[in-house]
Write a protein that holds these residues in place. Structure first.
Motif, PDB file in Angstrom:
ATOM      1  N   MET A 184      -5.121   7.155 -31.393  1.00 25.08           N
ATOM      2  CA  MET A 184      -6.049   6.239 -32.055  1.00 25.08           C
ATOM      3  C   MET A 184      -7.496   6.554 -31.701  1.00 25.08           C
ATOM      4  O   MET A 184      -8.366   6.555 -32.575  1.00 25.08           O
ATOM      5  N   THR A 185      -7.765   6.840 -30.432  1.00 18.88           N
ATOM      6  CA  THR A 185      -9.146   7.149 -30.048  1.00 18.88           C
ATOM      7  C   THR A 185      -9.620   8.449 -30.676  1.00 18.88           C
ATOM      8  O   THR A 185     -10.764   8.562 -31.101  1.00 18.88           O
ATOM      9  N   ASP A 186      -8.723   9.441 -30.746  1.00 23.66           N
ATOM     10  CA  ASP A 186      -9.088  10.696 -31.407  1.00 23.66           C
ATOM     11  C   ASP A 186      -9.400  10.471 -32.882  1.00 23.66           C
ATOM     12  O   ASP A 186     -10.348  11.037 -33.430  1.00 23.66           O
ATOM     13  N   THR A 187      -8.616   9.635 -33.516  1.00 17.11           N
ATOM     14  CA  THR A 187      -8.828   9.339 -34.923  1.00 17.11           C
ATOM     15  C   THR A 187     -10.161   8.643 -35.133  1.00 17.11           C
ATOM     16  O   THR A 187     -10.929   8.988 -36.039  1.00 17.11           O
ATOM     17  N   PHE A 188     -10.477   7.667 -34.272  1.00 19.51           N
ATOM     18  CA  PHE A 188     -11.752   6.965 -34.407  1.00 19.51           C
ATOM     19  C   PHE A 188     -12.945   7.892 -34.144  1.00 19.51           C
ATOM     20  O   PHE A 188     -13.965   7.780 -34.802  1.00 19.51           O
TER      21      PHE A 188
END
Length: 134
Positions: free
Chosen positions: A124-128
């Motif tokens: 999720m953090t990579d996506t954001f």
């Protein structure tokens, strides 16, 4: 009887898989579903109640509601009750893991829930971060 558009469409969407749910419940002997409830499911499936309701329901664009003939009100209420009950049961727990592995060609890894949670957070953090860059 008038039914809100979102409620009607949710019931109809959930009713598409009644036969599948019924078979899963019969095979696994789910204790949260009684014989009487299974009889109701069989009635809904055999009489094709959902299909009959969809054919006879009339949509009003101005009021955003569906109108049902009086003869189908009890059947709709039964269908809504059954689909609501089925939506609360976790069906993925009823499917044997061997079938899930075969269908998706995935080997289930024995990973603790904490590491799965960490992996999910990292994704999720990579996506954001990627979204912020664009």
């Amino acid at each position: 009887m008038r039914i809100n558009k979102t409620d009607f469409e949710a019931v109809m969407a959930n009713s598409e898989f009644l036969d599948y749910y019924c078979q899963l419940l019969e095979q696994n002997g789910e204790r949260s579903v009684t014989d009487k409830q299974l009889e109701k499911l069989h009635y809904l499936i055999q009489k094709q109640v959902a299909l009959t309701i969809q054919k006879n329901a009339r949509y009003s664009f101005f009021t955003q509601t569906y109108k049902l003939p009086q003869t189908l009100v009890k059947d709709y209420q039964l269908l809504a009750e059954c689909t609501e009950r089925l939506s609360k049961i976790e069906m993925d727990q009823l499917i044997p893991k061997q079938f899930i592995e075969q269908d998706f060609n995935v080997q289930m890894k024995k990973v603790s829930q904490e590491t799965q949670y960490e992996q999910l957070l990292n994704i999720m953090t990579d996506t954001f971060r990627q979204i912020k860059k664009t």
